[in-house]
Design a protein around this motif. Structure first.
Motif, PDB file in Angstrom:
ATOM      1  N   PHE A   1     -12.443  13.078   7.602  1.00  0.00           N
ATOM      2  CA  PHE A   1     -12.804  11.798   8.223  1.00  0.00           C
ATOM      3  C   PHE A   1     -13.756  10.973   7.362  1.00  0.00           C
ATOM      4  O   PHE A   1     -13.650   9.743   7.323  1.00  0.00           O
ATOM      5  N   ALA A   2     -14.678  11.630   6.670  1.00  0.00           N
ATOM      6  CA  ALA A   2     -15.662  10.883   5.875  1.00  0.00           C
ATOM      7  C   ALA A   2     -15.055  10.298   4.608  1.00  0.00           C
ATOM      8  O   ALA A   2     -15.670   9.435   3.975  1.00  0.00           O
ATOM      9  N   ARG A   3     -13.880  10.761   4.209  1.00  0.00           N
ATOM     10  CA  ARG A   3     -13.223  10.233   3.015  1.00  0.00           C
ATOM     11  C   ARG A   3     -12.288   9.066   3.315  1.00  0.00           C
ATOM     12  O   ARG A   3     -11.819   8.396   2.384  1.00  0.00           O
ATOM     13  N   LEU A   4     -11.991   8.807   4.586  1.00  0.00           N
ATOM     14  CA  LEU A   4     -11.009   7.770   4.916  1.00  0.00           C
ATOM     15  C   LEU A   4     -11.431   6.412   4.351  1.00  0.00           C
ATOM     16  O   LEU A   4     -10.645   5.722   3.706  1.00  0.00           O
TER      17      LEU A   4
ATOM     18  N   SER B   1      -6.447  12.874   3.081  1.00  0.00           N
ATOM     19  CA  SER B   1      -7.387  11.872   3.579  1.00  0.00           C
ATOM     20  C   SER B   1      -7.244  10.565   2.808  1.00  0.00           C
ATOM     21  O   SER B   1      -7.312   9.474   3.395  1.00  0.00           O
ATOM     22  N   MET B   2      -7.035  10.654   1.494  1.00  0.00           N
ATOM     23  CA  MET B   2      -6.826   9.444   0.702  1.00  0.00           C
ATOM     24  C   MET B   2      -5.551   8.730   1.133  1.00  0.00           C
ATOM     25  O   MET B   2      -5.531   7.504   1.304  1.00  0.00           O
ATOM     26  N   SER B   3      -4.480   9.502   1.329  1.00  0.00           N
ATOM     27  CA  SER B   3      -3.210   8.921   1.756  1.00  0.00           C
ATOM     28  C   SER B   3      -3.343   8.208   3.097  1.00  0.00           C
ATOM     29  O   SER B   3      -2.931   7.051   3.252  1.00  0.00           O
ATOM     30  N   ILE B   4      -3.931   8.886   4.067  1.00  0.00           N
ATOM     31  CA  ILE B   4      -4.083   8.291   5.395  1.00  0.00           C
ATOM     32  C   ILE B   4      -5.083   7.139   5.357  1.00  0.00           C
ATOM     33  O   ILE B   4      -4.905   6.122   6.049  1.00  0.00           O
ATOM     34  N   GLY B   5      -6.137   7.257   4.545  1.00  0.00           N
ATOM     35  CA  GLY B   5      -7.118   6.185   4.429  1.00  0.00           C
ATOM     36  C   GLY B   5      -6.500   4.900   3.898  1.00  0.00           C
ATOM     37  O   GLY B   5      -6.743   3.813   4.436  1.00  0.00           O
ATOM     38  N   VAL B   6      -5.688   5.001   2.848  1.00  0.00           N
ATOM     39  CA  VAL B   6      -5.017   3.824   2.291  1.00  0.00           C
ATOM     40  C   VAL B   6      -4.002   3.261   3.290  1.00  0.00           C
ATOM     41  O   VAL B   6      -3.905   2.037   3.475  1.00  0.00           O
ATOM     42  N   ALA B   7      -3.249   4.160   3.949  1.00  0.00           N
ATOM     43  CA  ALA B   7      -2.287   3.705   4.961  1.00  0.00           C
ATOM     44  C   ALA B   7      -2.993   2.981   6.100  1.00  0.00           C
ATOM     45  O   ALA B   7      -2.534   1.931   6.572  1.00  0.00           O
ATOM     46  N   LEU B   8      -4.119   3.538   6.537  1.00  0.00           N
ATOM     47  CA  LEU B   8      -4.885   2.926   7.627  1.00  0.00           C
ATOM     48  C   LEU B   8      -5.441   1.563   7.212  1.00  0.00           C
ATOM     49  O   LEU B   8      -5.374   0.586   7.973  1.00  0.00           O
ATOM     50  N   ALA B   9      -5.992   1.482   5.985  1.00  0.00           N
ATOM     51  CA  ALA B   9      -6.542   0.219   5.500  1.00  0.00           C
ATOM     52  C   ALA B   9      -5.456  -0.855   5.416  1.00  0.00           C
ATOM     53  O   ALA B   9      -5.655  -1.998   5.855  1.00  0.00           O
ATOM     54  N   GLY B  10      -4.298  -0.487   4.865  1.00  0.00           N
ATOM     55  CA  GLY B  10      -3.199  -1.448   4.763  1.00  0.00           C
ATOM     56  C   GLY B  10      -2.705  -1.907   6.119  1.00  0.00           C
ATOM     57  O   GLY B  10      -2.415  -3.093   6.332  1.00  0.00           O
ATOM     58  N   THR B  11      -2.615  -0.975   7.058  1.00  0.00           N
ATOM     59  CA  THR B  11      -2.161  -1.315   8.409  1.00  0.00           C
ATOM     60  C   THR B  11      -3.155  -2.235   9.110  1.00  0.00           C
ATOM     61  O   THR B  11      -2.771  -3.225   9.745  1.00  0.00           O
TER      62      THR B  11
ATOM     63  N   HIS C   1       0.816  -1.214   0.000  1.00  0.00           N
ATOM     64  CA  HIS C   1       0.000   0.000   0.000  1.00  0.00           C
ATOM     65  C   HIS C   1       0.850   1.265   0.000  1.00  0.00           C
ATOM     66  O   HIS C   1       0.362   2.347  -0.292  1.00  0.00           O
ATOM     67  N   SER C   2       2.138   1.099   0.315  1.00  0.00           N
ATOM     68  CA  SER C   2       3.040   2.258   0.295  1.00  0.00           C
ATOM     69  C   SER C   2       3.131   2.870  -1.101  1.00  0.00           C
ATOM     70  O   SER C   2       3.408   4.066  -1.247  1.00  0.00           O
TER      71      SER C   2
END
Length: 463
Positions: free
Chosen positions: A279-282, A408-418, A54-55
């Motif tokens: 937050f709603a885009r995460l 938000s997209m960056s953090i959302g993808v990072a959060l999903a992968g984590t 996801h990186s």
């Protein structure tokens, strides 16, 4: 019947400029989605775990977010043509670098460079149209250009899956080369080098604080899933990002030429919109990355079939466009966002009920409904956020919103992968479907909780 002055048809002398800007918009939009279906194949080729790839998405989106504040200043200082030309060159050469990368580290480096070019393409192209095309024809120009942005996400996942099957993953980057060369050839013919006579000094210190804040938060969350990083290192990155964000908040309040002045947030609707957008885009922004990974890694679908399955979500997004405005006018921003935020979260969480044996018609309908709800969410939030900004703050407010959307997209993808990696470690690799399902439930719950932010929208907010 003649067109009204505010809606005149686009004159022939401006069509080449719109075509040029559309090339840049298409390249940027395509590259945001085309990688998603190719990640498992790329992981095999590079000897990496697909759950830790996801990186690639985070690196691109984060560099786009970080460089958005630079775009307007560079265009004013060096001219829109020079800046746009440089953006296409950077994006094209970085695409070539991605295609010839031999390991994940090289690929990440060129993805960051690609993001730098991508961050400049759309804002500078739109600015060039705004400065060159008469206001009476601007709506027609924007409508034509927006088609490129719709086509990119529509064909991106399927094209990526098809290229992986008929060739290799390298071609998802090589297809940018002819488009980039075409853009280079057209730039000097179609785009005048408009500059501003006076340009204020760029706020480099504020820019630096913003970059540190965004990088610290995104990479801190992402590194939780990396076996090479300790939990302490991840926490240090996140805390560092929060400290940099706090410093920028003070800087924005005191610095005369800050990139984004604190007075923007004195507008209550704008402040609520920005917080809600983040937050709603995460969850919604993580799904284009998470779903192709789940379909291939957990359910065993091929890259091409996976790409085709992403089309209903895009079609749902397109189908929602004509009905969004009437719904908002009928029910108002507050009620629409309260209900739709809960529906989007529930739709994301309900994807945890799907398996490899879910009927195709049901999966298609599910993705289509998600696309409709997600599009309604994004459009409603964006229009609410910007609708009451005074003209003097419109440019700055729009740039900050664009940056927050990409962050938000960056953090959302990072959060999903984590989350996928954490749940995989907890359940074991034999239960990988359960790891994806648990991640989807977490992302859906985050979205549902976000409804509290929109609860704070005043009941008398006008449409």
């Amino acid at each position: 019947m003649n067109a009204t002055p505010s809606h005149q048809a686009l004159q022939p002398e401006f069509r080449l400029l719109v075509f040029l800007v559309s090339i840049g918009f298409f390249m940027q939009a395509l590259d945001t989605t085309i990688v998603n279906t190719a990640i498992p194949a790329m992981a095999v080729s590079l000897g990496e775990d697909p759950l830790r790839m996801h990186s690639l998405v985070v690196a691109y989106v984060l560099s786009v977010a970080a460089c958005i504040p630079l775009s307007g200043w560079l265009a004013d200082r060096f001219g829109v043509r020079n800046t746009y030309f440089s953006a296409i060159i950077i994006f094209t050469l970085a695409s070539l670098g991605c295609a010839f990368s031999q390991n994940l580290e090289q690929l990440l480096f060129f993805r960051v460079a690609q993001g730098v070019g991508g961050a400049l393409l759309l804002p500078v192209g739109r600015l060039a149209m705004l400065k060159v095309i008469p206001r009476s024809q601007f709506l027609s120009a924007m409508s034509l250009m927006s088609l490129a942005g719709l086509i990119g996400p529509l064909i991106g996942p399927t094209l990526g899956g098809w290229l992986v099957e008929v060739a290799t993953w390298h071609w998802i980057f090589l297809i940018n080369i002819p488009m980039g060369l075409l853009g280079v050839l057209v730039t000097f013919k179609a785009m005048p080098n408009v500059t501003e006579p006076t340009v204020q000094k760029f706020d480099f210190s504020g820019f630096l604080f913003l970059v540190i804040a965004m990088t610290g938060l995104s990479l801190g969350i992402e590194s939780f899933s990396s076996p090479q990083s300790s939990a302490g290192f991840s926490i240090v990155l996140i805390v560092g990002g929060l400290i940099a964000a706090a410093i920028y908040t003070y800087h924005a309040h005191t610095h005369e030429h800050a990139l984004f002045r604190s007075k923007l947030f004195e507008n209550k609707i704008y402040a609520i919109g920005i917080l809600g957008n983040f937050f709603a885009r995460l969850g919604g922004n993580a799904l284009p990355f998470l779903l192709p990974l789940m379909l291939q890694v957990a359910f065993g679908f091929s890259p091409l079939i996976t790409g085709l399955m992403m089309i209903p979500a895009v079609l749902g997004s397109l189908a929602s466009k004509p009905i969004i405005r009437p719904i908002i006018q009928r029910f108002g921003y507050r009620r629409v966002l309260l209900v739709n935020t809960v529906l989007v979260g529930s739709c994301i969480a309900s994807l945890a009920l799907t398996t490899a044996d879910t009927p195709l018609w049901l999966r298609t309908l599910h993705f289509f409904i998600f696309g409709m709800l997600n599009s309604m969410q994004f459009v409603s939030m964006n229009t609410l956020t910007l609708k009451d900004l005074p003209q003097a703050d419109a440019s700055s407010g729009n740039s900050f919103l664009s940056m927050i959307m990409m962050l938000s997209m960056s953090i959302g993808v990072a959060l999903a992968g984590t989350l996928v990696n954490i749940f995989t470690a907890y359940y074991g690799s034999a239960q990988i479907s359960l790891a994806f399902h648990s991640t989807l439930i977490c992302l859906g719950c985050i979205n549902i909780i976000t409804a509290y932010i929109f609860w704070r929208i005043p009941r008398d907010t006008a449409v």
